[in-house]
Every structure is written in C-alpha cells, then in structure tokens.
Design a protein around this motif. Structure first.
Motif, short mmCIF file in Angstrom:
data_model
loop_
_atom_site.label_atom_id
_atom_site.label_comp_id
_atom_site.label_asym_id
_atom_site.label_seq_id
_atom_site.Cartn_x
_atom_site.Cartn_y
_atom_site.Cartn_z
N LEU A 145 1.04 -1.40 0.10
CA LEU A 145 0.28 0.64 0.04
C LEU A 145 0.86 1.27 0.07
N LEU A 146 1.99 1.41 0.69
CA LEU A 146 2.62 2.18 1.53
C LEU A 146 3.38 2.88 -0.37
N HIS A 147 3.37 1.95 -1.45
CA HIS A 147 4.17 1.75 -2.54
C HIS A 147 3.94 1.81 -3.52
N SER A 148 2.79 1.97 -3.69
CA SER A 148 1.06 1.71 -4.71
C SER A 148 1.20 3.21 -5.00
N PRO A 149 1.07 3.64 -6.88
CA PRO A 149 0.59 4.41 -7.60
C PRO A 149 -0.68 5.26 -6.32
N TYR A 150 -1.20 4.65 -5.74
CA TYR A 150 -2.68 5.34 -4.95
C TYR A 150 -2.09 6.45 -3.86
N VAL A 151 -0.79 5.49 -3.53
CA VAL A 151 -1.04 6.29 -2.35
C VAL A 151 0.45 7.83 -2.83
N ARG A 152 0.99 7.50 -3.51
CA ARG A 152 1.75 8.24 -4.53
C ARG A 152 1.47 9.58 -4.77
N VAL A 153 -0.21 9.45 -5.48
CA VAL A 153 -0.88 10.24 -5.98
C VAL A 153 -0.85 11.04 -4.41
N ILE A 154 -1.95 10.36 -3.95
CA ILE A 154 -3.07 11.00 -2.21
C ILE A 154 -2.09 11.91 -2.18
N SER A 155 -0.57 11.64 -1.66
CA SER A 155 0.57 12.38 -1.29
C SER A 155 1.14 13.42 -1.48
N HIS A 156 0.57 13.44 -2.73
CA HIS A 156 0.92 14.96 -3.15
C HIS A 156 0.88 15.83 -2.24
N PRO A 157 1.56 17.60 -1.98
CA PRO A 157 1.23 17.98 -1.27
C PRO A 157 -0.13 18.99 -1.91
N ALA A 158 -0.35 18.99 -3.05
CA ALA A 158 -1.22 19.89 -3.22
C ALA A 158 -3.02 19.52 -3.83
N VAL A 159 -2.41 17.55 -3.64
CA VAL A 159 -3.62 16.90 -3.23
C VAL A 159 -4.26 16.21 -1.91
N ALA A 160 -2.69 16.53 -0.99
CA ALA A 160 -3.13 16.02 0.31
C ALA A 160 -3.99 17.87 1.16
N GLY A 161 -3.45 18.48 0.34
CA GLY A 161 -4.67 20.17 1.48
C GLY A 161 -5.50 19.85 0.34
N VAL A 162 -6.08 19.52 -1.12
CA VAL A 162 -7.58 19.51 -1.03
C VAL A 162 -8.14 18.96 -0.62
N LEU A 163 -7.72 17.93 -0.41
CA LEU A 163 -8.20 16.46 0.68
C LEU A 163 -8.84 16.96 1.83
#
Length: 244
Positions: free
Chosen positions: A38-56
């Motif tokens: 899970l930690l190395h999945s593309p999903y976590v890579r996307v949601i851990s982007h600072p912009a995505v995390a801030g929007v969420l």
C-alpha cells in the motif's frame, strides 16, 4: 486537526513495519507485506502529493458539512463513525506530508511544506466563518428530529460551533509550524555534518569535495610552474665612524 499531529510524530507506519511479523516465503502475504504494498502503490503516491493532500484536507469539510451528506451520515451510528474515520484519515495524510516522520513516496523540501501549510490554513478559517455567517442550518432535519428543548437555539449553536472552530484552529497551525521549523533546523544540521564527513573522507563523488580537490590541484600546479625568484644581491655594509 490535533490528533493527527500527535499520531504522525509517532511514525505509525515505521512502528507497524517493525512490529508486524514477516510472512514466510511460501505463505500468502501478511499484514506487513500488504502495508508495504500500500505504501508503495501509485494510489498513495498520488494522494500524498502536497496539493492533493491539501485539497482533501480542506475540501472534505466543505463536501461533508455543506451538503446533505452530513445529515445522511449522522442518521446512523456506522455513518457517524465512517465520517470520523474519514476526517482522521485525511488529517493523517495532510500532516504526514507536512511534518511526518515516516518515509513517503515524495518528500517536498521544508520550504515547500511550509508554503502548503500557510496556503491551506486560511481555507480552514474560511470554513469556520462560513458556519458563522450561514443563515441556513446544516442538517436541520436531523437536529430537529433530536427534539432538544434546552439550551440556545440551533442557529446559535451553529454560530458558536463556527466561532470555536475559528478560535481554536490557529493553535494546531502554530504547533505544526514550530515542529516544521525544528525539523528544518535539524535537517540542515544533519546535512552539514554529512557534507563535512564526505569532505574529510575526500569523497570524489561529493561535488564540494571535488571542487576543493580541484582548487588544491590548481594551487599545487601554480607552485610547481611558477619561475624561481632570484635571491637579492647583498648590499655592502657602510663603514661606521672611526673604522679604518
């Protein structure tokens, strides 16, 4: 906004990876392997982007409270728990990106994380002000069905809730900013010690060490190729008075 700060500073992912047993070679993947995947999945890579995390982090509050979703979730115990878990997960994601200790797919520089924090927090105040200035009750059907006959009116309660969120929202921001500043100073100190060790070892792979070696080579070449300066001729000593 407070609980996730304390949790991410405890490095929960690293603790889990150290505590969970490793599955044997022929056994199916266990909790540790699933967590690593899970930690190395593309999903976590996307949601851990600072912009995505801030929007969420900010968008979740508006999407839940300013729509009918809030009333729908409040009408069932499981829905209420799901809402709390969602807000906790979003808070963990955001503060993991800002001050998290666990490794993450992308680690923005400290200045970038500070910029994301300063850019995101005003929207939290905006959400609080929207509660205070709203003339429409959120989840009015749910609160009316509760049938509360004591205390202030529902409109006053909603106004007070926005005021509390606005007044206390700056405290976690201040705590996070202090933690980020301390991490920034410690990171610079570690980087300085690392560079010093590489220079002391004469590591050619280090750009600074290579540059120092280049300057030393130039200095040595200049000393070897410089023409020898002739010694000055001795000057005659003038006779003193009384000498013959």
């Amino acid at each position: 906004m407070t609980v996730p700060i304390l949790l991410v500073l405890g490095a929960p992912a690293t603790l889990a990876l150290r505590a969970l047993p490793t599955a044997s070679k022929d056994a199916p993947a266990g909790p540790r392997e699933l967590l690593l995947k899970l930690l190395h999945s593309p999903y976590v890579r996307v949601i851990s982007h600072p912009a995505v995390a801030g929007v969420l982090f900010i968008g979740s509050a508006f999407a839940v409270y300013h729509t009918s979703l809030f009333e729908t979730l409040m009408r069932g115990h499981l829905g209420h728990l799901a809402m709390l878990v969602h807000f906790l997960a979003v808070g963990l994601l955001f503060f993991w990106v800002i001050i998290g200790i666990d490794p993450e797919p992308r680690r923005p520089p400290h200045l970038g994380r500070l910029f994301v924090l300063m850019l995101t927090m005003p929207f939290h105040s905006w959400f609080s002000i929207s509660l205070m200035s709203s003339t429409e009750l959120l989840a009015e059907g749910w609160w009316t069905a509760v049938g509360r006959t004591w205390g202030p009116s529902l409109a006053d309660d909603q106004y007070n809730a926005g005021a509390i969120a606005w007044a206390t929202g700056d405290i976690p921001v201040l705590i996070t900013t202090i933690i980020l500043a301390v991490q920034w100073v410690r990171s610079d100190a570690r980087e300085a010690r690392r560079v010093d060790r590489r220079i002391d070892r004469g590591d050619a792979g280090d750009p600074l060490a290579a540059y120092n070696a280049y300057l030393a080579a130039l200095h040595g070449r200049d000393r070897r190729t410089a023409p020898a300066r002739p010694l000055p001729e001795p000057r005659p000593v003038p006779p003193t008075e009384g000498s013959s």
